[in-house]
Scaffold this motif. Structure first.
Motif, short mmCIF file in Angstrom:
data_model
loop_
_atom_site.label_atom_id
_atom_site.label_comp_id
_atom_site.label_asym_id
_atom_site.label_seq_id
_atom_site.Cartn_x
_atom_site.Cartn_y
_atom_site.Cartn_z
N GLY A 72 0.82 -1.20 0.00
CA GLY A 72 0.00 0.00 0.00
C GLY A 72 0.86 1.25 0.00
O GLY A 72 1.80 1.38 0.79
N GLY A 73 0.51 2.20 -0.89
CA GLY A 73 1.18 3.50 -0.92
C GLY A 73 0.13 4.59 -0.94
O GLY A 73 -1.07 4.30 -0.89
N ARG A 74 0.60 5.85 -0.98
CA ARG A 74 -0.39 6.94 -1.03
C ARG A 74 -0.86 7.19 -2.45
O ARG A 74 -2.02 7.40 -2.70
CB ARG A 74 0.24 8.22 -0.48
CG ARG A 74 0.35 8.16 1.02
CD ARG A 74 0.89 9.45 1.59
NE ARG A 74 1.55 9.15 2.84
CZ ARG A 74 2.69 9.66 3.24
NH1 ARG A 74 3.33 10.55 2.51
NH2 ARG A 74 3.22 9.30 4.38
N VAL A 121 -3.47 2.06 -3.63
CA VAL A 121 -3.08 3.42 -3.20
C VAL A 121 -4.24 4.05 -2.44
O VAL A 121 -5.41 3.78 -2.72
CB VAL A 121 -2.62 4.32 -4.38
CG1 VAL A 121 -1.51 3.66 -5.18
CG2 VAL A 121 -3.76 4.71 -5.28
N SER A 122 -3.89 4.88 -1.45
CA SER A 122 -4.94 5.43 -0.57
C SER A 122 -5.53 6.73 -1.10
O SER A 122 -6.67 7.05 -0.78
CB SER A 122 -4.39 5.62 0.84
OG SER A 122 -3.25 6.45 0.81
N ASN A 123 -4.78 7.51 -1.90
CA ASN A 123 -5.31 8.77 -2.41
C ASN A 123 -5.93 8.58 -3.79
O ASN A 123 -5.46 7.74 -4.56
CB ASN A 123 -4.19 9.81 -2.56
CG ASN A 123 -3.59 10.18 -1.21
OD1 ASN A 123 -4.17 9.89 -0.18
ND2 ASN A 123 -2.42 10.81 -1.24
N GLY A 174 -7.73 2.59 -1.77
CA GLY A 174 -8.21 2.32 -0.42
C GLY A 174 -7.03 1.98 0.48
O GLY A 174 -5.88 2.28 0.15
N MET A 175 -7.32 1.36 1.61
CA MET A 175 -6.27 0.99 2.55
C MET A 175 -5.89 -0.48 2.35
O MET A 175 -6.75 -1.29 1.96
CB MET A 175 -6.74 1.19 4.00
CG MET A 175 -7.32 2.57 4.26
SD MET A 175 -6.22 3.89 3.71
CE MET A 175 -5.36 4.23 5.18
#
Ligand SMILES: Cc1cc2nc3c(=O)[nH]c(=O)nc-3n(C[C@H](O)[C@H](O)[C@H](O)COP(=O)(O)OP(=O)(O)OC[C@H]3O[C@@H](n4cnc5c(N)ncnc54)[C@H](O)[C@@H]3O)c2cc1C
Ligand code: FES
Length: 334
Positions: free
Chosen positions: A241-243, A270-272, A282-283
């Motif tokens: 997971g990354g941003r 990716v979270s953003n 997502g997370m």
């Protein structure tokens, strides 16, 4: 100068140099002391000072509460002896299969940029690099008064190579210094430490879950697993997971593994919101939740990353999917 430290819970004594922490000296002596981060954050290494004097290297460390401070409790990873001492550890540690930690001098040999803020640093020591896949070492950098933990992305070797994948933190004290180091620079390296190492005796289906800078030890676990031979059920799941899309890396390193590469299932997220990203958003724990039930019932889970990510993944595994604690391995990053 070395002091004598008596630990009441184990009923054992060990020597501790004036410039060493009680935790690390005890581990060097082979005692199974409780710890996790070695960085003042988790509070696992709390002890009560029964007799003697210590120097607290980081009185504001978040791993200790005001209540602890009022009860003569300290963190063994941040306490240096100022006299012979009697202490009582609060938590109970486990025996470890890992080599005993040592302090050695290391030279930076090479660096390689992996993303806009992740870089692989390759150090070399004069003696063999002895550690288990997934463990970490503490780096003492010139000009920085405190140590920082970094996890090895490679596996033990006789040529003294220690590789670390490190994420640059904006205005970070250690990473600013590290990213300015040039090949030839010397640092002191203390290790190995960490309980989240690859369990070879139980090499079932393995799932690795990394967030951000947690990539390094998960690559180390994958490389260690690759050395053991093919997994029994033929697949290997790696979550990262990354941003944003720019943060995602590591897949090529994994695909290059001679035994495991062809069996890899790489799951990035990716979270953003990112227009350049075509994959899941997502997370990372949300993606892990989609694994089939049979994976939760038999796989070993290794995870590394910042505390919120580790807590979300552990909560999913332990509470949401009833994975027993002995199949979940992690050291939280602080
Ligand atoms: C077990 C473990 C393994 C890790 N592995 C990796 C890895 O493989 N790759 C990676 O990129 N990062 C890793 N980290 C994170 C890394 O150790 C640093 O926290 C990170 O690089 C930021 O450091 P900084 O000094 O640049 O940032 P800063 O924001 O300046 O400092 C951050 C951290 O430094 C510590 N700290 C601050 N002040 C003090 C003090 N006075 N005394 C002692 N400690 C202090 C605290 O832990 C704090 O969270 C790991 C952390 C842990 C605990
Ligand atoms: S606070 Fe000492 S091991 Fe985490």
């Amino acid at each position: 100068m070395a002091y004598r430290i008596h630990e009441d819970r184990l009923g054992a004594a060990f020597g501790c140099a004036a410039d060493d922490a009680l935790l690390r000296a005890g581990l060097r002596a082979g005692l199974p002391l409780a710890y996790e981060c070695n960085a003042g954050g988790c509070g696992s290494c709390k002890f009560e000072l029964v007799e003697g004097e210590i120097l607290d290297a980081w009185p504001a460390a978040p791993g200790l509460s005001e209540r602890d401070r009022g009860r003569r409790r300290y963190l063994a990873c941040q306490s240096l002896p100022a006299s012979d001492c009697r202490i009582k550890m609060i938590g109970r540690g486990d025996a470890s299969e890992a080599p005993l930690p040592e302090r050695v001098s290391a030279t930076l040999e090479a660096v390689e940029d992996l993303t806009h803020d992740m870089r692989e640093f390759r150090f070399r020591t004069d003696r063999p690099a002895n550690f288990l896949p997934g463990q970490y070492a503490l780096l003492s950098l010139p000009g920085l008064g405190s140590l920082r933990a970094y996890s090895m992305s490679n596996v033990a070797n006789d040529t003294g190579e220690w590789h670390f994948i490190i994420r640059r933190v904006r205005n970070g004290a250690a990473t600013s210094l590290l990213f300015d180091l040039r090949p030839g620079a010397r640092v002191t390296l203390d290790g190995p430490y960490g309980r989240a190492y690859l369990r070879t005796a139980t090499a079932r289906h393995v799932v690795c879950i990394a967030g951000g800078s947690g990539l390094s030890p998960m690559i180390g676990i994958a490389r260690g697993l690759d050395r053991l031979g093919p997994p029994q059920d033929g697949s290997f799941d790696f979550f990262y997971g990354g941003r944003s899309a720019d943060d995602i890396c590591g897949e090529m390193m994994l695909r290059d593994l001679p035994r495991l590469g062809g069996r890899l299932r790489f799951h990035p997220i990716v979270s953003n919101e990112d227009a350049r990203w075509a994959g899941r958003t997502g997370m990372v724990h949300e993606l892990v939740a989609d694994l089939p039930d049979e994976t939760f019932s038999r796989a070993d889970f290794y995870l590394a990353g910042p505390p919120p990510m580790a807590e979300a993944v552990v909560s999913l595994l332990a509470r949401g999917r009833s994975v027993p604690a002995e199949r979940i391995h992690y050291d939280r990053f602080f």
